[in-house]
Design a protein around this motif. Sequence first.
Motif, PDB file in Angstrom:
ATOM      1  N   GLN A  24     -26.085  14.207   4.411  1.00 29.52           N
ATOM      2  CA  GLN A  24     -25.065  14.396   5.442  1.00 29.52           C
ATOM      3  C   GLN A  24     -23.676  14.055   4.918  1.00 29.52           C
ATOM      4  OE1 GLN A  24     -23.938  11.384   7.800  1.00 29.52           O
ATOM      5  NE2 GLN A  24     -22.415  12.725   8.728  1.00 29.52           N
ATOM      6  N   MET A  25     -22.718  14.944   5.202  1.00 30.70           N
ATOM      7  CA  MET A  25     -21.331  14.747   4.802  1.00 30.70           C
ATOM      8  C   MET A  25     -20.485  14.366   6.009  1.00 30.70           C
ATOM      9  SD  MET A  25     -21.209  15.509   1.499  1.00 30.70           S
ATOM     10  CE  MET A  25     -19.434  15.641   1.286  1.00 30.70           C
ATOM     11  N   SER A  26     -19.614  13.389   5.828  1.00 32.64           N
ATOM     12  CA  SER A  26     -18.589  13.067   6.816  1.00 32.64           C
ATOM     13  C   SER A  26     -17.282  12.871   6.064  1.00 32.64           C
ATOM     14  CB  SER A  26     -18.969  11.824   7.628  1.00 32.64           C
ATOM     15  OG  SER A  26     -19.226  10.715   6.781  1.00 32.64           O
ATOM     16  N   TYR A  27     -16.184  12.843   6.797  1.00 28.11           N
ATOM     17  CA  TYR A  27     -14.876  12.894   6.152  1.00 28.11           C
ATOM     18  C   TYR A  27     -13.874  11.998   6.867  1.00 28.11           C
ATOM     19  CZ  TYR A  27     -16.920  17.173   4.222  1.00 28.11           C
ATOM     20  OH  TYR A  27     -17.751  18.070   3.602  1.00 28.11           O
ATOM     21  N   MET A  28     -12.901  11.492   6.079  1.00 34.15           N
ATOM     22  CA  MET A  28     -11.752  10.794   6.637  1.00 34.15           C
ATOM     23  C   MET A  28     -10.489  11.489   6.153  1.00 34.15           C
ATOM     24  SD  MET A  28     -10.418   6.836   6.220  1.00 34.15           S
ATOM     25  CE  MET A  28     -11.744   6.141   7.202  1.00 34.15           C
ATOM     26  N   VAL A  29      -9.606  11.778   7.096  1.00 31.27           N
ATOM     27  CA  VAL A  29      -8.308  12.375   6.798  1.00 31.27           C
ATOM     28  C   VAL A  29      -7.244  11.442   7.363  1.00 31.27           C
ATOM     29  CG1 VAL A  29      -6.775  14.330   7.214  1.00 31.27           C
ATOM     30  CG2 VAL A  29      -9.226  14.715   6.866  1.00 31.27           C
ATOM     31  N   GLY A  30      -6.259  11.089   6.542  1.00 35.61           N
ATOM     32  CA  GLY A  30      -5.218  10.169   6.986  1.00 35.61           C
ATOM     33  C   GLY A  30      -3.823  10.679   6.695  1.00 35.61           C
ATOM     34  N   CYS A  31      -2.896  10.352   7.578  1.00 31.21           N
ATOM     35  CA  CYS A  31      -1.478  10.660   7.356  1.00 31.21           C
ATOM     36  C   CYS A  31      -0.811   9.397   6.841  1.00 31.21           C
ATOM     37  CB  CYS A  31      -0.814  11.122   8.652  1.00 31.21           C
ATOM     38  SG  CYS A  31       0.957  11.438   8.488  1.00 31.21           S
ATOM     39  N   GLN A  32      -0.380   9.427   5.612  1.00 26.70           N
ATOM     40  CA  GLN A  32       0.175   8.229   4.993  1.00 26.70           C
ATOM     41  C   GLN A  32       1.548   7.856   5.555  1.00 26.70           C
ATOM     42  OE1 GLN A  32      -0.517  10.126   1.278  1.00 26.70           O
ATOM     43  NE2 GLN A  32      -2.070   8.649   0.607  1.00 26.70           N
ATOM     44  N   ARG A  33       2.216   8.798   6.216  1.00 35.00           N
ATOM     45  CA  ARG A  33       3.511   8.487   6.804  1.00 35.00           C
ATOM     46  C   ARG A  33       3.374   7.671   8.091  1.00 35.00           C
ATOM     47  NH1 ARG A  33       7.259  13.976   6.081  1.00 35.00           N
ATOM     48  NH2 ARG A  33       6.969  14.154   3.810  1.00 35.00           N
ATOM     49  N   THR A  34       2.345   7.991   8.868  1.00 35.86           N
ATOM     50  CA  THR A  34       2.182   7.308  10.154  1.00 35.86           C
ATOM     51  C   THR A  34       1.080   6.255  10.142  1.00 35.86           C
ATOM     52  OG1 THR A  34       0.592   8.939  10.993  1.00 35.86           O
ATOM     53  CG2 THR A  34       2.944   9.406  11.325  1.00 35.86           C
ATOM     54  N   GLY A  35       0.218   6.283   9.123  1.00 37.88           N
ATOM     55  CA  GLY A  35      -0.870   5.306   9.043  1.00 37.88           C
ATOM     56  C   GLY A  35      -2.054   5.623   9.933  1.00 37.88           C
ATOM     57  N   GLU A  36      -2.100   6.835  10.507  1.00 31.66           N
ATOM     58  CA  GLU A  36      -3.207   7.235  11.369  1.00 31.66           C
ATOM     59  C   GLU A  36      -4.295   7.922  10.544  1.00 31.66           C
ATOM     60  OE1 GLU A  36      -1.787   9.266  15.102  1.00 31.66           O
ATOM     61  OE2 GLU A  36       0.121   9.120  14.009  1.00 31.66           O
ATOM     62  N   ALA A  37      -5.530   7.761  10.996  1.00 27.47           N
ATOM     63  CA  ALA A  37      -6.652   8.400  10.304  1.00 27.47           C
ATOM     64  C   ALA A  37      -7.648   8.963  11.301  1.00 27.47           C
ATOM     65  CB  ALA A  37      -7.346   7.414   9.375  1.00 27.47           C
ATOM     66  N   LEU A  38      -8.308  10.030  10.870  1.00 24.38           N
ATOM     67  CA  LEU A  38      -9.336  10.724  11.635  1.00 24.38           C
ATOM     68  C   LEU A  38     -10.634  10.703  10.838  1.00 24.38           C
ATOM     69  CD1 LEU A  38     -10.401  13.041  13.679  1.00 24.38           C
ATOM     70  CD2 LEU A  38      -9.456  14.634  11.987  1.00 24.38           C
ATOM     71  N   VAL A  39     -11.765  10.466  11.528  1.00 24.98           N
ATOM     72  CA  VAL A  39     -13.084  10.592  10.911  1.00 24.98           C
ATOM     73  C   VAL A  39     -13.781  11.794  11.538  1.00 24.98           C
ATOM     74  CG1 VAL A  39     -15.301   9.497  10.453  1.00 24.98           C
ATOM     75  CG2 VAL A  39     -13.231   8.110  10.525  1.00 24.98           C
ATOM     76  N   ILE A  40     -14.354  12.646  10.709  1.00 20.43           N
ATOM     77  CA  ILE A  40     -15.036  13.850  11.180  1.00 20.43           C
ATOM     78  C   ILE A  40     -16.540  13.706  10.950  1.00 20.43           C
ATOM     79  CG2 ILE A  40     -15.307  16.344  10.846  1.00 20.43           C
ATOM     80  CD1 ILE A  40     -12.356  16.422  10.050  1.00 20.43           C
ATOM     81  N   ASP A  41     -17.309  13.905  12.009  1.00 22.17           N
ATOM     82  CA  ASP A  41     -18.773  13.823  11.997  1.00 22.17           C
ATOM     83  C   ASP A  41     -19.268  12.483  11.440  1.00 22.17           C
ATOM     84  OD1 ASP A  41     -19.196  16.277  13.203  1.00 22.17           O
ATOM     85  OD2 ASP A  41     -19.340  17.373  11.317  1.00 22.17           O
ATOM     86  N   PRO A  42     -18.827  11.366  12.053  1.00 24.07           N
ATOM     87  CA  PRO A  42     -19.213  10.047  11.535  1.00 24.07           C
ATOM     88  C   PRO A  42     -20.708   9.773  11.642  1.00 24.07           C
ATOM     89  CG  PRO A  42     -18.199   9.841  13.698  1.00 24.07           C
ATOM     90  CD  PRO A  42     -18.009  11.270  13.276  1.00 24.07           C
ATOM     91  N   ALA A  43     -21.235   9.129  10.613  1.00 27.88           N
ATOM     92  CA  ALA A  43     -22.626   8.679  10.621  1.00 27.88           C
ATOM     93  C   ALA A  43     -22.751   7.438  11.492  1.00 27.88           C
ATOM     94  CB  ALA A  43     -23.078   8.376   9.193  1.00 27.88           C
TER      95      ALA A  43
END
Length: 468
Positions: free
Chosen positions: A13-32
Motif C-alpha cells: 500500500q502506498m500513501s503520500y505526504m505533500v507539504g507547502c514549505q512556505r506555509t508549513g501545511e501538509a496533506l496526507v493522501i490515503d493514510p494507513a
Amino acid sequence: MYFKSFFDENLAQMSYMVGCQRTGEALVIDPARDATPYLETAEKEGFTITKAAETHIHADFLSGARELANSNQVELLVSGEGGEDWSYQYLDETKHQLLKDNDQFYVGNIRMDVMHTPGHTPESISFLLTDEGGGSEVPMGIFTGDFVFVGDVGRPDLLEKAAGEEGTSAEGAKQMFASLKRFKQLGDYVQVWPGHGAGSACGKSLGAVPSSTVGYEKLNNWALQFDEEEAFTEQLLDGQPEPPKYFAMMKKLNKQGPSLEKDRDMKQLTPEALEAYKTDDYVILDTRSKEEFKEGHLPGTINISYDKSLPNWAGWIIGYDQSIVLISRMDQVSDVKKMLESIGLDDVIAYVDAGEIEKQSSLETYQNISPRELEAQYREHEDYVIVDVRNQNEWNEGHIQGAERILLGELQENLDQIPTGKTPIVHCQSGKRSAIAASVLQANGFKDVLNLTGGFSAYQKEYQPVTP
C-alpha cells in the motif's frame, strides 16, 4: 513543495505526504492505520498536517484518516460521489469536506484538482497536483488511488465478490472504461502516483516500480490499449483472483469508521494458560517460522509466519468476532500487533513467549513428503486425499491428477469436502500456504496431515500435471 511517499510492504500500500514549505501545511493522501510515520515526518520537516484526503473507501487495509482527524484536528477531504450507499458514515464527528468532480482545494500554495474516476468503486476520485507556489500552471502528477496502477488498473469486481453487491462488476468495468478515456487526455508528462504496488490484490498484474507517467502508461499499460468497451470489459473481468475474505470487512469498517480504541494492553501468559483459550471465541496464532512450527507446536494453534504476508492470511483465516492470543518472539510481539491492526484485527488480548513453547513436552508435529514419495507411496493409497489450496487461476494452469481444490482462505469452512477417514496431503505452489493449511487442518482434527515439500512447483519438475 515537499513530497514523500510511504510504502507498507505488508499490504503493498502506498500513501503520500505533500507539504507547502512556505506555509508549513501538509496533506496526507490515503493514510494507513498507523499514523506514526506521517506525524514523525511532519515534525522532522517542520510541517503541521492540516488535511487528510482519501481516494475511495478502501477494501484492503484499514484507513488512518479517522484517527488523524480525531486525534490531530485534521480536516478530512473525501469523496462525495457515488451516491448514498458509498458515503462515509462517521463524518459528523470530524471537520470534513465532501469532494465532487472538478472541485479544487489547496494545501498552502499547492492546488489539487478533483477528478471523479469510478470503476474500481463508484465513489473513487483522483487528485491532480499543481505546484502553483513553484510557479507551475500545469499539473505535476496525479494521485490515482486504486484507479490506475503501474501496468494495470483497479479491479471492478471486488464489490460483487467481496461485499456481495450483485451486478456491480460489469457496471464498474464500464465506468472504468469511461474514466480511462479522461485519464488518456492528461499530458504525457503528468506523473502517476498509485495507491498500490506489486503484491496487492486490488489488481491482477501490478508493476513493481512505485510510480509512472501518463505517457508511459498509455504506451505500456494493457488496459489503455482498448478502443472498444466490450473487449475492454471482457479482458478486465477475466482472470481476476479470489479477493481476500477480509476485504468485505475492510469496506464496512472504513465506511462506518475504524475503531479509535486499538491501543489496549496485552497480558503475558504461560503456555499452560493457553488451554483456557481453546474455544471458538479465540484463535491462538503462532507466528514462528513454518519450519519451527512443524517441528513442534501446541495442539489447536494456527501458524502464520511473521513476514509481510501475515496480515493477508490473518484476514483470510481469523474471524473478526474472535479474540487473538499470540505465540511470538518477544521482540516481534509489537510488530505483529500492528500488522493485525492494519486490517482491523484489534482484539489481541495476550501473548506467549515463543521460546517457552519449545520447552513443552506435549507438542504436535506434522510430516513433509517429497513429490517422489507422493507418487511412490501415497498416490494409489485409498486412505489419502490430495488437497490443493491454491487459487483458481493457478489450478487452471495445471494441477495434480485426482487432487481436490479448496482455497486456503476458505479451508476452515469447507473441511467437509475432505472425505471422512482420509488423511489429507496438502500442497500449494511453493510450500508457504500449505504450511498454513497444515496447521489449520491439524487444529481442526486432521492430526496426520502431510505437507508436500516445494509444492506444485517441485512436483511439476518431475511429473506431468493435469490441465483443463
